[in-house]
Design an enzyme around this catalytic site. Structure first.
Site, PDB file in Angstrom:
ATOM      1  N   HIS A  67       0.829  -1.216   0.000  1.00 22.99           N
ATOM      2  CA  HIS A  67       0.000   0.000   0.000  1.00 22.99           C
ATOM      3  C   HIS A  67       0.855   1.254   0.000  1.00 22.99           C
ATOM      4  O   HIS A  67       0.475   2.277  -0.566  1.00 22.99           O
ATOM      5  CB  HIS A  67      -0.985  -0.037   1.162  1.00 22.99           C
ATOM      6  CG  HIS A  67      -2.093  -1.002   0.917  1.00 22.99           C
ATOM      7  ND1 HIS A  67      -3.173  -0.703   0.128  1.00 22.99           N
ATOM      8  CD2 HIS A  67      -2.250  -2.282   1.286  1.00 22.99           C
ATOM      9  CE1 HIS A  67      -3.964  -1.753   0.043  1.00 22.99           C
ATOM     10  NE2 HIS A  67      -3.419  -2.739   0.751  1.00 22.99           N
ATOM     11  N   GLU A 105     -10.801 -11.091  -5.948  1.00 24.42           N
ATOM     12  CA  GLU A 105      -9.459 -11.082  -5.374  1.00 24.42           C
ATOM     13  C   GLU A 105      -9.078 -12.441  -4.811  1.00 24.42           C
ATOM     14  O   GLU A 105      -7.924 -12.685  -4.483  1.00 24.42           O
ATOM     15  CB  GLU A 105      -9.391 -10.054  -4.247  1.00 24.42           C
ATOM     16  CG  GLU A 105      -9.789  -8.658  -4.685  1.00 24.42           C
ATOM     17  CD  GLU A 105      -9.746  -7.670  -3.545  1.00 24.42           C
ATOM     18  OE1 GLU A 105      -8.741  -6.970  -3.431  1.00 24.42           O
ATOM     19  OE2 GLU A 105     -10.717  -7.615  -2.773  1.00 24.42           O
ATOM     20  N   ASP A 129      -4.329  -8.476  -4.757  1.00 22.69           N
ATOM     21  CA  ASP A 129      -4.642  -9.572  -3.838  1.00 22.69           C
ATOM     22  C   ASP A 129      -4.793 -10.894  -4.581  1.00 22.69           C
ATOM     23  O   ASP A 129      -4.401 -11.941  -4.066  1.00 22.69           O
ATOM     24  CB  ASP A 129      -5.914  -9.248  -3.038  1.00 22.69           C
ATOM     25  CG  ASP A 129      -5.583  -8.350  -1.842  1.00 22.69           C
ATOM     26  OD1 ASP A 129      -4.595  -8.642  -1.150  1.00 22.69           O
ATOM     27  OD2 ASP A 129      -6.285  -7.345  -1.635  1.00 22.69           O
ATOM     28  N   CYS A 187      -8.916  -3.379 -11.407  1.00 26.14           N
ATOM     29  CA  CYS A 187      -8.520  -2.186 -10.659  1.00 26.14           C
ATOM     30  C   CYS A 187      -7.242  -2.423  -9.844  1.00 26.14           C
ATOM     31  O   CYS A 187      -6.815  -1.552  -9.090  1.00 26.14           O
ATOM     32  CB  CYS A 187      -9.650  -1.690  -9.760  1.00 26.14           C
ATOM     33  SG  CYS A 187     -10.104  -2.878  -8.493  1.00 26.14           S
TER      34      CYS A 187
HETATM   35  C1  PEP Z   1      -6.300  -5.317  -5.251  1.00 29.24           C
HETATM   36  O1  PEP Z   1      -6.190  -6.153  -4.351  1.00 29.24           O
HETATM   37  O2  PEP Z   1      -5.843  -5.484  -6.403  1.00 29.24           O
HETATM   38  C2  PEP Z   1      -7.005  -4.057  -4.995  1.00 29.24           C
HETATM   39  C3  PEP Z   1      -7.260  -3.204  -5.973  1.00 29.24           C
HETATM   40  O3  PEP Z   1      -7.321  -3.784  -3.707  1.00 29.24           O
HETATM   41  P1  PEP Z   1      -6.276  -3.210  -2.626  1.00 29.24           P
HETATM   42  O4  PEP Z   1      -4.983  -2.961  -3.348  1.00 29.24           O
HETATM   43  O5  PEP Z   1      -6.863  -1.997  -2.046  1.00 29.24           O
HETATM   44  O6  PEP Z   1      -6.187  -4.357  -1.659  1.00 29.24           O
HETATM   45 MG    MG Z   2      -7.356  -5.898  -2.533  1.00 29.70          MG
END
Ligand code: PEP
Ligand code: MG
Length: 824
Positions: free
Chosen positions: A446, A685, A709, A755
């Site tokens: 993140h 995911e 994920d 995404c």
């Molecule tokens: C992902 O897991 O690809 C996603 C877009 O969610 P995050 O990165 O917020 O876990």
């Molecule tokens: Mg995710």
């Protein structure tokens, strides 16, 4: 005749050494085999090759093996294990220095001597050089100094960078365990004797690779202490990578502007863009000291002790984190920092200054300045760069002493840190931070996602050495390729500047057309949205031509506070995002916490595997009061603008059904029926969910694949774990097959978006389109570039490439395929 084997990191060096030895032999030469380098040009040693060489060199009288340094010794030891027992018994691993030893061994073996004699002659080969050089260097005899009647010994420093902070720390720590007074001096430079229990004193020896050091001791355990130091030196002071000549080569190749380029090469690209600027370590600069009177030596000493305790606690935490993430060898740099906090010479100086009436901050900073200056004055650039370590530790203690008045953050430049938490990444001041270099971390953590969202060029996974780049050293990095150059020379700098200019003009072209929708060359529209984690991101998204917000990560509203926001506060924030996007659709993801994002105000049971625990939709269903309030805010917003609501981390159909029931309750609570623009979707995911897409399809209006994920779970590789960063690549064919399964399961009935970070990877865009994805949601600043990638795609070609990719063996093969298609 005894055979010889030369084990060396460099094949060229080994061959040259053999040629030199052959020059010295008259008559029949001994058989000499070389096991050196991994190939003609790659440095390294290989135990299997060494075992083969030993077998080839043996004529029945046995073999003497000569090695260069570090891992060569380990590989040779391993090779012994691979040999048949009777041959193993005829092999001697010889500790002689390679070139001198080989010459002596070749001559002795050619004379028909046995393997022990050959080895002993090789080991004694340094004697001539020593007796030649020692008088010229003006070295006193071993017994000549203050505690000098006790035992003494000499040893040669084999560490590539000499006795720098880590090996010196190891020496000091080992000596501390003995009831003895131990001193050490550098015979090579004719240095005075210094205490071996003071890190700062040991560092002033300027002990470089190849220098001969002398150690002596007095006291009850004098003999044991001297023996221990010699044994330690023979193990290169346990420095893990002490045997890598590549590090030397890198340092020399990259040296420029008076700095040592220790970290050059590649990390993992995490946020594209070029950055050039001075290295900045958070908190490396010294705080300003206020002018206040001393409260008396005793009170001021108490302040020093408190500050040292605080700094010690912080350093131990960082050390533990580093050891966990990167292993103990890398964490050892912090041992040197910790030792400095207890350095007897330093603390005696501080005490004496306090006794002279100085207040604690002044005394501390004067004493640490003195030591830092002594480091800085050393001739060797590597050792002199240790000044930065002293200054960093000194500043850390000073900040603890001064508390809140500790002063300004570091100035403009390239931020260097072990890792970046999401909060730190979110707080990056883009006016001051040109780029980020991280020792650890991964591109899908993140922290990296936030750096990308903020447009800060970032390279991660560079290893602990990057933390040793002195503050202020010029650094150039390319966050798109992962290339980093420390102290770049003029031509390298010019290349980086040219690349930056080219990127800027490409970006400008893409920006100019970013407001228009993107379609493939054969006319298939692909929506390109933005991932948004704050109203500021939404403004950036609109600014960069996003067609929609394909993912609003609502965690920004919930994290880092002591109570959850109510529906009113949430509605205001979502409305701000919607307003910034001027009525374009926004996809609000319900709260995705748990795992690496715990909520302070929702007590959670400790979990062994938080990423496999109560997170995403599971967390929301366990805490319905949070989800209820959030859905209320979302449906109210949906009365004003087109809204998609999306549930994260779904594994089963009943989870969707329960969440949908709660949505229906929220709609009833908000009154007025279902807004026409409201769509309900889920994230893909979890691999099992991806494979069950057809079962979910009747219950959702769209699906959006979270490749971060999905890759993490499919490859069993934690997304933030730097050690596994090479594994969790969304282009792995296993992950692509899951994306393919989603597209086929959706069967055209529900649209499929991506995404996760893979959507922003321009090289992967044709692959996703070829598999059937028709919406991509990426970091706001990536929207223009991704739209260009869509415009360059031809659907039929992309589908064919995607089909080929599914059958490949690994991500590297897929990336090769994409690169070849990109060129063709
Ligand atoms: C992902 O897991 O690809 C996603 C877009 O969610 P995050 O990165 O917020 O876990
Ligand atoms: Mg995710």
């Amino acid at each position: 005749m005894v055979g010889l084997v030369v084990v060396c990191h460099s094949r060229a060096l080994a061959r040259a050494a053999v040629a030199l030895a052959a020059e010295m032999v008259h008559g029949e030469p001994a058989p000499i085999e070389v096991a050196a380098g991994l190939d003609e040009t790659t440095f390294g040693t290989d135990a299997v090759a060494i075992a083969d060489a030993v077998a080839a060199a043996d004529r029945g009288d046995g073999v003497v093996v000569l090695m260069d340094l570090g891992s060569a010794v380990l590989s040779a030891e391993l090779a012994l294990e691979l040999l048949e027992e009777d041959l193993r018994d005829r092999v001697v691993l010889c500790p002689a220095p390679l070139v001198e030893g080989l010459v002596a061994a070749a001559v002795t073996a050619a004379s028909g001597a046995g393997r022990r004699e050959v080895s002993d002659e090789a080991t004694a080969a340094m004697a001539g050089k020593q007796s030649h050089l020692a008088p010229a260097a003006g070295v006193e005899p071993a017994s000549g100094g203050g505690i000098g009647t006790g035992p003494s010994a000499t040893f040669t420093v084999t560490n590539p960078h000499g006795l720098h902070a880590r090996p010196a720390a190891r020496l000091v720590a080992q000596v501390a365990g003995y009831d003895a007074e131990v001193e050490i001096r550098n015979r090579g430079t004719g240095s005075p004797w210094v205490s071996a229990s003071s890190l700062s004193r040991v560092a002033t020896l300027g002990a470089l690779h190849g220098h001969e050091l002398e150690v002596r001791a007095s006291g009850a355990q004098a003999r044991e202490a001297v023996d221990r130091v010699v044994a330690l030196a023979a193990r290169a002071f346990d420095e893990a990578d002490a045997g890598e000549p590549a590090a030397d080569a890198r340092a020399e190749a990259g040296a420029g502007n008076g700095f040592v380029a220790e970290v050059g090469g590649f990390g993992r690209p995490a946020s594209p863009g070029i950055a050039i600027g001075p290295a900045r370590h958070p908190h490396a600069s010294a705080p300003t000291i206020p002018d206040v009177a001393s409260q008396g030596a005793a009170a001021e000493w108490d302040r020093i002790e408190d500050a040292l305790a605080t700094a010690r606690r912080d350093l131990r935490r960082v050390r533990a984190d580093t050891a966990r993430e990167a292993g103990d060898a890398h964490a050892a740099i912090f041992d040197a920092h910790l030792l400095l906090l207890g350095d007897a010479d330093l603390l005696a100086d501080v005490r004496s200054r306090l006794g002279g009436g100085a207040p604690a901050p002044q005394a501390w900073s004067a004493a640490t300045d003195r030591i830092a200056a002594e480091f800085g004055a050393l001739a060797d650039p590597y050792l002199s760069a240790r000044e930065a370590d002293v200054r960093a530790v000194a500043a850390q203690v000073l900040r603890a002493l001064l508390g809140d008045s500790a002063g300004a953050p570091p100035g403009f430049g390239v931020l260097i840190a072990p890792d970046l938490t999401p909060a730190e990444a979110a707080g990056l001041d883009t006016a001051r931070v040109a780029g980020v270099l991280l020792a650890y971390g991964s591109p899908t953590s993140h922290g990296a996602i936030l750096a990308r969202a903020r447009g800060v060029p970032t390279v991660v996974g560079l290893g602990a050495r990057v933390l040793e780049v002195p503050d202020g050293t010029p650094v150039a990095l390319d966050g798109g390729t992962g290339e980093v150059v420390v102290a770049p020379l003029g031509p390298v700098l010019a290349t980086f500047r040219r690349r930056a200019a080219e990127q800027a003009s490409r970006r400008e072209r893409a920006r100019a057309r970013a407001g228009s929708p993107a379609m493939t060359r054969d006319g298939v529209p692909v929506a390109v949205g933005a991932n948004v984690g704050s109203p500021a991101d939404a403004r950036a998204a609109a600014d960069h031509g996003a067609d929609l917000a394909g993912l609003v990560r609502t965690e920004f509203l919930f994290l880092g506070r002591d109570a959850a926001p109510d529906a009113g506060e949430q509605l205001a924030a979502y409305r701000e995002i919607a307003d910034a996007l001027g009525g374009r659709r926004i996809t609000v993801r319900t709260l995705d916490v748990g795992g690496d994002k715990p909520l302070r105000y929702v007590p959670a049971a400790a979990e062994d595997n938080p990423f496999l625990g109560v997170r995403g939709i599971r967390h929301s269903l366990e805490h319905p009061e949070l989800l209820r309030e959030q859905l209320l805010a979302i449906v109210r917003l949906a009365r004003e603008v087109p809204v998609s609501v999306m549930f994260p981390m779904v594994s089963t159909v009943p989870e969707v059904l329960r969440a949908r029931r709660m949505l229906d309750e929220a709609l009833a609570r908000a009154g007025g029926g279902t807004p026409s623009g409201l769509r309900v979707g889920m994230m893909m995911e979890v691999p099992a969910a991806a494979l069950k897409t057809a079962a979910f399809a009747p219950h959702v209006d769209f699906v959006s694949i979270g490749t971060n994920d999905l890759a993490q779970y499919a490859l069993a590789a934690e997304r933030g774990n730097a050690a596994l960063a090479g594994l969790s690549d969304g282009t792995d064919p296993g992950v692509l097959r899951l994306i393919d399964a989603v597209c086929r399961g959706a069967g055209g009935r529900v649209p499929v978006a991506v995404c996760g970070e893979l959507a922003g990877d321009e090289a992967a865009v044709p692959l996703l389109i070829g598999l059937g994805v028709r919406e991509l949601s990426v970091a706001p600043r990536s929207v223009p570039g991704v739209k260009e990638a869509v415009r360059a795609t031809v659907l039929a070609e992309a589908a064919a490439a995607a089909a080929r990719a599914l059958d490949l063996a690994d991500a590297a093969a897929v990336r090769d395929l994409l690169a070849a298609d990109g060129r063709g």
